[in-house]
Scaffold this active site. Structure first.
Site: not given
Ligand code: PBG
Length: 324
Positions: A123, A196, A218, A249, A275
């Site tokens: 991504c 995830k 997503r 996650k 984050s």
């Molecule tokens: C990539 C990815 C993401 C995160 C980790 N790897 C973003 C997403 O899936 O949109 C998020 C990590 C975070 O929010 O700290 N696919």
């Protein structure tokens, strides 16, 4: 038989020494992994506005940062790349001279004991911001597997110790394991982002990694936050496909799943304090509404208590300093 006044649980809480003696959960900087964002250029260290104290850094700055991280006894770092250009085919993700591949080589020259993990996903490298090849408005699973296998292999070639696929395609762990083994990288470990979720808490990361999807969302590949049983199936399948470690996650909103996974699977379990979890604490602390350090330690302790032995966290440095 009256339990009181025989039993008084407060006896073991009378002083800090007594509380430390009976403390069930300990935090150790070696369990933390710090996410880092690598960008092109030199001498660049740009703070991410929604994630104070976190930066987009050029390779020279990342190398310096890794030396600090290593000295603090932090377990490792995980790299995310911001490529010079993006395209439909995510070329930058598996380019042998891509931004992450170059960063790995540079870090490995300086920091010898720091574990280097890479996020394997597309991504950050696609012009549309989705995690794979888009066909008829949705991400095509099996084409994307080829990109992921190539990316993971290019990371291993550059020197990554652990590759961590975060795309949520079916079969990616198997595709990556095969590509690694066929090329002599049978010692490169796979940490699968197994469960995830399609979470609102990734918002600040997408600013940091410039990876917001340009259309849609997503939810056709990341999991529905309502589904705990399905999370256990995802973990089970990733282990069958050859994952060495698994991840859940985000962390704090999914502690029940960390706990369930701990009971069911005898592999190392990681959790990603993402984050948005970081941003909420830092923002409230900046407003004087919450104590930063205590909120940081309490959440990290809770994630550990739930059963995660490894925590990916933007608090790795301040937490390691406090624990020293
Ligand atoms: C990539 C990815 C993401 C995160 C980790 N790897 C973003 C997403 O899936 O949109 C998020 C990590 C975070 O929010 O700290 N696919």
């Amino acid at each position: 038989m009256m339990p009181f006044p025989i039993h008084r649980l407060r006896r073991l809480r009378v002083s800090e020494s007594m509380r430390s003696l009976v403390r069930e959960t300990q935090l150790n900087p070696a369990q933390f992994v710090l996410p880092l964002f690598v960008c092109p250029g030199e001498g660049i260290k740009r703070e991410i506005s929604s994630m104070p104290h976190n930066y987009q850094m050029s390779i020279d700055e990342i190398v310096k940062e890794c030396a600090v991280v290593e000295a603090l006894g932090i377990g490792g770092v995980i790299l995310f790349g911001l490529p010079e250009t993006k395209d439909e085919m995510a070329t930058g993700a598996y380019d042998e001279n891509g931004i992450v591949q170059k960063a790995i080589r540079a870090i490995k020259r300086e920091s010898h004991s720091l574990l280097l993990m890479t996020d394997v996903c597309n991504c950050e490298y696609t012009s549309h911001g989705h995690c794979g090849y888009v066909k008829d408005g949705d991400v095509d699973n099996d084409t994307t597997l080829q990109w992921l296998a190539k990316s993971a292999l290019s990371h291993a070639r550059a020197g990554a110790d652990i590759v961590a696929p975060s795309d949520m395609m079916d079969g990616r762990v198997w595709a990556i394991r095969q590509a690694l083994d066929a090329n002599g990288f049978d010692r490169t470990a796979i940490l699968a982002y197994s469960a995830k979720f399609a979470s609102v808490f990734y918002g600040p990361f997408r600013e940091a990694a410039e990876s917001t999807p340009q259309f849609g969302d997503r939810r056709s590949y990341q999991m529905d936050p309502a589904n705990g049983r399905e999370a256990m199936r995802e973990i089970e399948l990733d282990l069958q496909e050859g994952a060495d470690m698994i991840m859940i996650k985000p962390a704090l909103a999914y502690l029940d799943l960390i706990w369930q996974a701990r009971q069911r699977f005898d592999v190392p379990i990681a959790a990603y304090q993402v984050s948005g979890e970081y941003a909420m604490i830092v923002a409230a602390a900046r407003n004087g509404w919450i104590d930063h350090d205590r909120a940081m330690l309490e959440t990290l302790t809770s994630i550990t208590r739930a059963g995660a032995g490894i925590i990916l966290t933007y608090f790795a440095k301040p937490a390691a300093r406090l624990l020293a």
